[in-house]
Design an enzyme around this catalytic site. Structure first.
Site, PDB file in Angstrom:
ATOM      1  N   LYS A  95       1.305  -1.282  -0.435  1.00  0.00           N
ATOM      2  CA  LYS A  95       0.633   0.437   0.129  1.00  0.00           C
ATOM      3  C   LYS A  95       0.994   0.818  -0.288  1.00  0.00           C
ATOM      4  CE  LYS A  95      -3.754  -0.430  -0.481  1.00  0.00           C
ATOM      5  NZ  LYS A  95      -3.786  -0.317  -2.205  1.00  0.00           N
ATOM      6  N   HIS A 159       6.733  -7.622  -3.549  1.00  0.00           N
ATOM      7  CA  HIS A 159       6.765  -6.640  -2.100  1.00  0.00           C
ATOM      8  C   HIS A 159       7.880  -7.760  -1.453  1.00  0.00           C
ATOM      9  CE1 HIS A 159       3.056  -4.292  -2.866  1.00  0.00           C
ATOM     10  NE2 HIS A 159       1.959  -5.179  -2.768  1.00  0.00           N
ATOM     11  N   SER A 191      -3.504   3.164   4.695  1.00  0.00           N
ATOM     12  CA  SER A 191      -4.083   2.556   3.489  1.00  0.00           C
ATOM     13  C   SER A 191      -3.918   1.045   3.771  1.00  0.00           C
ATOM     14  CB  SER A 191      -3.088   3.179   2.455  1.00  0.00           C
ATOM     15  OG  SER A 191      -3.337   2.340   1.463  1.00  0.00           O
ATOM     16  N   GLY A 321      -5.912   7.627  -2.303  1.00  0.00           N
ATOM     17  CA  GLY A 321      -5.039   8.218  -3.028  1.00  0.00           C
ATOM     18  C   GLY A 321      -4.221   9.517  -2.568  1.00  0.00           C
TER      19      GLY A 321
END
Length: 359
Positions: A95, A159, A191, A321
Site C-alpha cells: 500500500k 513486495h 492505507s 490516493g
C-alpha cells in the site's frame, strides 16, 4: 523496448495451471511440489509466530514477517526462478503506490503499441498488466517456466524485502533493475489497515485500528517491519543507483510528469523531445491518474482473483490516493510515536521520510 504481455481477457492473477488437465503434472513436478512443502513446513516449525492482519498467522523469517504461503513463494523464487538480462521489478512495502506504478510502468513501456483512447487499462485491472512474482508463484509453482515466454524486458512486481531476494536478482553482477516506491509510514499504515480489513476473512473478528497501529509500530505486519523494508532498498539504491530507482509517493503526487520522465529514463525508454512537446507524458499521467483509473468500470465492478479462493474487488485497490490522510486517524501521541520510530530507524541513512513539520 516493448513488453507486449498478452494481457488476459479476465481480471485474474491465476494463469492456467498444470492441474487443469491441459498440461498434466509430471512425477518430477509432483516430487518438487512435495519437497517444497516439506521444506516450508520444516522452516515454519522453527519460526516465531505473529498475528496476520488478513487472518492467517505470519512468521518472522530472516527478519521479516510473512505468511506461510509467501515463505513457500520465496523458497520457490530462490530455487527455480531464473532472472533474465534487463528484467525490471517493481518493489514496495504494501500500500505504498504499487497499483499506480504498475500502470505508469506498463503504459510507458508499451506507449508505441496502444492508443490512449482504447488502452488496455480501460478494461484490464492494474494487477493484471504484469505478474506479481510473490502471488503468482504461490498460486502455481509451475508458472515459473511460463515466465520464460514473456518478451524482454520482463516486468514483475514484488513486495518482498530486498534482503530476502536471491543474489541472482540483487547482486552487483546481476543485470536486473528495481523500481522502488515508498511513502510516509503513517499513510502506509492507514492505507494498509483499510485494505487488509476489506480482504480479511468475514469469519474472523475485524482487526481494530488501535490493534493494527500497535502491530505496525512493533514491526509485525505482512512483509514488515516497514522501516527495515524501506532501508534495504534505500541502501542498495545508494550503492547501485543505476540498478535501483528509489521513488517517493509524495514526490510523484507533487510532480508526476517529472517523476514519470525519470522513470522512463531508468527503464531504458526515455521520452523523446517530440513526445514531450506532443504531450505524451501528460497523456500517460492523466491515463494513470487516481481519478481516471478509479472511474473505469473494470476498477469499479471488476474482481481480481488470486487463485480459486481469494477474490478482491478491484475497487479495494483504490481508496483515496492522497498524501496526509493519516491526519484523520492519528492522535498527536500516535503521530509522534511513529515519527520517533522513523527518525531512530533511519538515523544516519541519509533518507528523510514522513517526519511531521512542527509549527
Amino acid at each position: 523496448m516493448s513488453t507486449d504481455l498478452n494481457i488476459p481477457n479476465q481480471n485474474t492473477c491465476s494463469h492456467p495451471t498444470a492441474i487443469n488437465g491441459e498440461n498434466p503434472i509430471s512425477n518430477e513436478q509432483e516430487h518438487v511440489h512435495n519437497k517444497l512443502n516439506g521444506k516450508v513446513n520444516d522452516i515454519v516449525a522453527t519460526l516465531q509466530k505473529g498475528k496476520g492482519w488478513r487472518g492467517p498467522e505470519i512468521f518472522l523469517h530472516k527478519g521479516f514477517w510473512l505468511p506461510q504461503m509467501l515463505i513457500k513463494s520465496l523458497l520457490t523464487i530462490h530455487e527455480y526462478f531464473h532472472p533474465k538480462p534487463n528484467d525490471i521489478f517493481l518493489a514496495a512495502f504494501m500500500k505504498c503506490g504499487t497499483t499506480w506504478l504498475r500502470t505508469l510502468m506498463f503504459a510507458t513501456a508499451n506507449r508505441h503499441l496502444y492508443k490512449i483512447s482504447d488502452h488496455p487499462l480501460h478494461h484490464t485491472g492494474p494487477h493484471s498488466v504484469f505478474p506479481s512474482l510473490d502471488v503468482q508463484i504461490f498460486l502455481d509453482q509451475y508458472s515459473v517456466s511460463k515466465f520464460d515466454n514473456l518478451p524482454s524486458p520482463r516486468l514483475f512486481a514484488t513486495h518482498f524485502a530486498h534482503d530476502l531476494l536471491p543474489t541472482s536478482m540483487t547482486s552487483s553482477s546481476s543485470t536486473c533493475k528495481f523500481v522502488y516506491v515508498c511513502r510516509d509510514p503513517k499513510d502506509a499504515l492507514i492505507s494498509k489497515w483499510h485494505f487488509m480489513s476489506k480482504i480479511r476473512s468475514k469469519e474472523l473478528t475485524p482487526i481494530s485500528f488501535n490493534e493494527a497501529y500497535e502491530l505496525f509500530c512493533n514491526g509485525v505486519s505482512e512483509y514488515g517491519p516497514f522501516w527495515e523494508h524501506v532501508l534495504g532498498y534505500w541502501k542498495a539504491s545508494q550503492e547501485s543507483p543505476e540498478k535501483i530507482l528509489f521513488l517517493k509517493y509524495e514526490d510523484m503526487k507533487k510532480e508526476p510528469s517529472v517523476e514519470l520522465k525519470k522513470l522512463a529514463e531508468f527503464m531504458g525508454v526515455p521520452f523523446t523531445t517530440e513526445e514531450e512537446e506532443g504531450g505524451v507524458v501528460e497523456e500517460i499521467v492523466k491515463l494513470c491518474s487516481f481519478e481516471n483509473l478509479s472511474n473505469f468500470e473494470v476498477n469499479k465492478d471488476g474482481v481480481q482473483m488470486f487463485g480459486e479462493h481469494v477474490a478482491v474487488e478491484n475497487r479495494n485497490f483504490f481508496r483515496k490516493g492522497k498524501v496526509g490522510d493519516w491526519e484523520n486517524y492519528l492522535t498527536e501521541e500516535m503521530r509522534d510515536r511513529i515519527d520517533s520510530i522513523t527518525e531512530t530507524r533511519l538515523k544516519d541513512s541519509g533518507l528523510a521520510l514522513g517526519l511531521t513539520q512542527r509549527a
